[in-house]
Design a protein around this motif. Structure first.
Motif, short mmCIF file in Angstrom:
data_model
loop_
_atom_site.label_atom_id
_atom_site.label_comp_id
_atom_site.label_asym_id
_atom_site.label_seq_id
_atom_site.Cartn_x
_atom_site.Cartn_y
_atom_site.Cartn_z
N SER A 104 0.82 -1.21 0.00
CA SER A 104 0.00 0.00 0.00
C SER A 104 0.86 1.26 0.00
CB SER A 104 -0.93 0.00 1.21
OG SER A 104 -0.18 -0.10 2.42
N LEU A 105 1.97 1.24 0.75
CA LEU A 105 2.87 2.40 0.80
C LEU A 105 3.74 2.47 -0.45
CD1 LEU A 105 4.00 2.20 4.53
CD2 LEU A 105 2.30 3.73 3.54
N SER A 106 4.09 1.31 -1.00
CA SER A 106 4.93 1.27 -2.20
C SER A 106 4.26 1.97 -3.37
CB SER A 106 5.25 -0.19 -2.55
OG SER A 106 6.07 -0.26 -3.69
N VAL A 107 2.96 1.80 -3.49
CA VAL A 107 2.21 2.45 -4.59
C VAL A 107 2.33 3.96 -4.48
CG1 VAL A 107 -0.08 2.82 -5.57
CG2 VAL A 107 0.61 0.53 -4.85
N GLU A 108 2.28 4.48 -3.26
CA GLU A 108 2.41 5.94 -3.05
C GLU A 108 3.82 6.41 -3.39
OE1 GLU A 108 1.18 7.19 0.79
OE2 GLU A 108 -0.61 5.91 0.81
N TYR A 109 4.83 5.64 -2.97
CA TYR A 109 6.22 6.04 -3.19
C TYR A 109 6.56 6.08 -4.69
CZ TYR A 109 6.68 4.91 1.79
OH TYR A 109 6.52 4.86 3.15
N GLN A 110 5.97 5.17 -5.46
CA GLN A 110 6.25 5.13 -6.90
C GLN A 110 5.86 6.43 -7.59
OE1 GLN A 110 4.68 1.55 -8.81
NE2 GLN A 110 4.99 0.41 -6.91
N LYS A 111 4.84 7.08 -7.07
CA LYS A 111 4.37 8.34 -7.67
C LYS A 111 5.35 9.48 -7.41
CE LYS A 111 -0.45 7.00 -6.83
NZ LYS A 111 -1.69 7.35 -6.08
N ASP A 112 6.06 9.40 -6.29
CA ASP A 112 6.92 10.51 -5.87
C ASP A 112 8.39 10.34 -6.25
OD1 ASP A 112 4.74 11.72 -4.68
OD2 ASP A 112 5.08 10.74 -2.75
N VAL A 113 8.82 9.10 -6.47
CA VAL A 113 10.26 8.85 -6.64
C VAL A 113 10.54 8.18 -7.98
CG1 VAL A 113 12.31 7.81 -5.65
CG2 VAL A 113 10.44 8.54 -4.15
N ASP A 114 11.40 8.81 -8.80
CA ASP A 114 11.82 8.19 -10.05
C ASP A 114 12.68 6.97 -9.77
OD1 ASP A 114 10.55 10.17 -11.50
OD2 ASP A 114 12.33 11.46 -11.60
N ASP A 115 12.58 5.98 -10.62
CA ASP A 115 13.39 4.76 -10.52
C ASP A 115 13.12 3.98 -9.23
OD1 ASP A 115 14.61 5.29 -12.95
OD2 ASP A 115 16.26 6.38 -12.03
N TYR A 116 11.96 4.23 -8.59
CA TYR A 116 11.64 3.50 -7.36
C TYR A 116 11.60 2.00 -7.59
CZ TYR A 116 9.04 1.75 -3.33
OH TYR A 116 8.65 1.04 -2.23
N LEU A 117 11.05 1.60 -8.74
CA LEU A 117 10.89 0.17 -9.03
C LEU A 117 12.21 -0.55 -9.24
CD1 LEU A 117 7.77 0.23 -11.40
CD2 LEU A 117 7.86 -0.40 -8.98
N LYS A 118 13.30 0.23 -9.40
CA LYS A 118 14.61 -0.40 -9.56
C LYS A 118 15.00 -1.17 -8.31
CE LYS A 118 19.01 0.75 -11.76
NZ LYS A 118 19.85 1.85 -12.28
N ARG A 119 14.42 -0.82 -7.18
CA ARG A 119 14.70 -1.53 -5.93
C ARG A 119 14.29 -3.00 -6.01
NH1 ARG A 119 11.91 -0.74 -1.94
NH2 ARG A 119 13.30 -0.38 -0.18
N HIS A 120 13.33 -3.28 -6.88
CA HIS A 120 12.75 -4.63 -6.94
C HIS A 120 13.60 -5.63 -7.71
CE1 HIS A 120 8.48 -2.82 -6.17
NE2 HIS A 120 9.20 -2.94 -5.07
N ILE A 121 14.71 -5.19 -8.28
CA ILE A 121 15.51 -6.14 -9.07
C ILE A 121 16.43 -6.98 -8.17
CG2 ILE A 121 15.48 -4.61 -11.07
CD1 ILE A 121 18.36 -3.90 -10.54
N VAL A 122 16.46 -6.67 -6.88
CA VAL A 122 17.22 -7.49 -5.92
C VAL A 122 16.31 -7.86 -4.75
CG1 VAL A 122 19.41 -6.39 -6.51
CG2 VAL A 122 18.05 -5.49 -4.62
N LYS A 123 16.74 -8.84 -3.98
CA LYS A 123 15.97 -9.23 -2.80
C LYS A 123 16.04 -8.15 -1.74
CE LYS A 123 16.67 -14.22 -3.37
NZ LYS A 123 17.27 -15.44 -2.78
N PRO A 124 14.97 -7.91 -1.00
CA PRO A 124 15.02 -6.95 0.10
C PRO A 124 15.92 -7.48 1.21
CG PRO A 124 12.95 -8.15 0.12
CD PRO A 124 13.64 -8.53 -1.15
N GLY A 125 16.39 -6.59 2.05
CA GLY A 125 17.34 -6.99 3.08
C GLY A 125 16.88 -6.70 4.50
N ILE A 126 17.50 -7.35 5.46
CA ILE A 126 17.23 -7.08 6.87
C ILE A 126 17.81 -5.72 7.25
CG2 ILE A 126 17.69 -7.86 9.24
CD1 ILE A 126 17.79 -10.71 8.18
N THR A 127 18.97 -5.42 6.68
CA THR A 127 19.56 -4.09 6.83
C THR A 127 20.01 -3.63 5.46
OG1 THR A 127 21.22 -2.78 8.02
CG2 THR A 127 21.89 -4.97 7.27
N GLY A 128 20.37 -2.36 5.35
CA GLY A 128 20.77 -1.84 4.05
C GLY A 128 21.58 -0.58 4.17
N LEU A 129 22.09 -0.12 3.04
CA LEU A 129 22.92 1.08 3.02
C LEU A 129 22.13 2.30 3.49
CD1 LEU A 129 25.64 2.35 2.30
CD2 LEU A 129 24.80 2.65 -0.05
N ALA A 130 20.87 2.39 3.11
CA ALA A 130 20.05 3.53 3.53
C ALA A 130 19.88 3.54 5.04
CB ALA A 130 18.68 3.47 2.83
#
Length: 451
Positions: free
Chosen positions: A372-398
């Motif tokens: 539900s939140l991802s749909v909102e973020y896609q509207k505001d952030v370019d290249d948001y969907l690029k995050r989906h080309i890898v597995k999500p992590g427990i921790t991350g650089l961000a």
């Protein structure tokens, strides 16, 4: 969609080479010195050397000279590693047939390397294992690549046609440049060759973005005076034509995927065996004592390629109707006392190591978001969907860079995605280790946004 088997070529070559090495040693080696440690050492040394020297990075446009170069570099390092074993572990011993074993291994591998190379060329010349290509632009440089496609059948390219804003009465003319995207969507296109002199910078940028989204390989054909950037590498087709390859992302290389997956499994097993095994029953008592409900909280999150998976956490809140819609905020009344401690120390995330073992997540990667939140973020952030080309992590650089927890303003998610994309484009095993170490330091120091 035609079936793809090219990804099997490299693993098959690795298996053949390891079989040759172990077979030669077994049949020629003096049985007095034949042992598992030596076979293990020499096999692992071969794999490590081939990985760092790119021994198996042979492409369809390479010539026999490339094979000679690869064999020379690999053999020099392998010879050093071979004799190093005897110098370190067999010092003072006379080992029979050393030279015979070595020459047999090198000779057999060289023979099969060339045999496989020419066998593939013959197979491709018969119309098999081909890559479909289209060309954008029509100038001298694109005409050269088209000539190579048409005259060198053994390279395995099936040329479909070209696009140009100037119209041509030619059977291979497919339309104007803007029509190329529609054509690539409606047909199987493996590679796009783009003339840097025939297209503007904005057009090239659009093609690059389109190719990345559709997972189509993009090749740039420069002028002789064209400079190329760090995200491009030079390749020579038929040893004559310079083509710039838009470099793959780190995770597009199979070896990086396997390195990361093996590490994920080993690290997660360690955490599950030495931490979760005894923490689970203790936390069950504390969580159940303070609020009703199960210890484990399950929630649907977006994973690789946008597919939903069930993400596990230790429950830190009382049951509420907003858990799947709203992030936790500071002084959130839904959070229990033990839950606040779990969130402050990030212990609530520990069950996600089960997700890692199941293959839904990685130890390090972009954090998974609610759909539900991802749909909102896609509207505001370019290249948001690029995050989906890898597995999500427990921790991350961000997260280790200060962007974790509640998203209060638009810039929070923009910066988080910016770090996620940087991680994807610049991944290395050492970067993962650095992020894990920084995460552990942050847990002990405490984080302001961990609530």
């Amino acid at each position: 969609m035609k079936k793809r088997y090219s990804y099997l070529i490299k693993p098959l070559q690795v298996i053949i080479d390891l079989f040759i090495i172990n077979s030669v040693i077994y049949f020629v080696y003096d049985k007095e010195y034949l042992n598992v440690p030596f076979l293990t050492y020499i096999s692992i040394f071969w794999l490590i050397a081939s990985f760092f020297l790119g021994f198996y990075n042979v492409y369809r446009f390479n010539s026999g000279l490339r094979i000679v170069t690869l064999l020379g570099r690999q053999f020099i390092l392998f010879i050093l590693g071979y004799f190093a074993y005897f110098g370190i572990f067999k010092e003072g011993s006379i080992v029979n047939n050393q030279l015979l074993i070595l020459t047999s291994i090198l000779g057999a591998i060289a023979f099969f390397k060339f045999f496989f190379f020419f066998l593939l060329k013959k197979y491709r010349s018969l119309g098999n294992n081909f890559r479909t290509t289209i060309v954008l632009g029509n100038d001298d440089s694109t005409k050269k690549i088209i000539k190579i496609f048409n005259s060198k059948a053994n390279l395995g390219y099936k040329y479909l046609g070209f696009f140009s804003d100037k119209e041509y009465k030619n059977s291979t003319y497919l339309g104007r440049l803007k029509d190329s995207f529609k054509y690539a969507n409606e047909n199987v296109v493996d590679e796009i060759y783009c003339s840097l002199s025939a297209l503007t910078k904005d057009q090239i940028k659009d093609v690059n973005k389109f190719a990345a989204e559709k997972e189509i390989i993009l090749k740039l054909i420069p002028n002789t005076d064209e400079l190329y950037s760090k995200n491009q590498s030079a390749e020579y087709y038929d040893d004559t034509l310079l083509v710039l390859n838009v470099n793959k992302l780190p995770f597009e290389f199979a070896e990086n995927f396997y390195i990361k997956r093996v590490f994920d499994i080993l690290f997660s097993l360690f955490v599950c065996l030495f931490f979760l095994s005894w923490l689970w029953p203790i936390l069950w008592v504390f969580v159940k004592f303070e609020s009703k409900g199960p210890l484990l909280f399950k929630q649907g999150r977006e994973g690789i390629n946008g597919e939903e998976f069930i993400c596990y956490k230790f429950r830190s809140m009382r049951f509420n109707e907003e858990s799947d819609k709203v992030h936790a905020t500071k002084n959130d009344r839904r959070v229990t006392k033990i839950g606040a401690f779990l969130r402050k120390t990030s212990m609530d995330e520990l069950p996600q190591f089960l997700n890692v073992l199941f293959g839904d997540m990685s130890v390090v990667g972009p954090r998974p978001h609610l759909e539900s939140l991802s749909v909102e973020y896609q509207k505001d952030v370019d290249d948001y969907l690029k995050r989906h080309i890898v597995k999500p992590g427990i921790t991350g650089l961000a997260q280790v860079s200060g962007y974790r927890g509640e998203i209060k303003k638009r810039s929070d998610i923009k910066n988080r995605v910016r770090f996620d994309i940087f991680y994807i484009e610049n991944w290395s095993f050492l970067l993962d280790i650095k992020i894990i170490m920084q995460t552990l330091l942050n847990v002990f120091k405490g984080e302001e946004k961990a609530y």
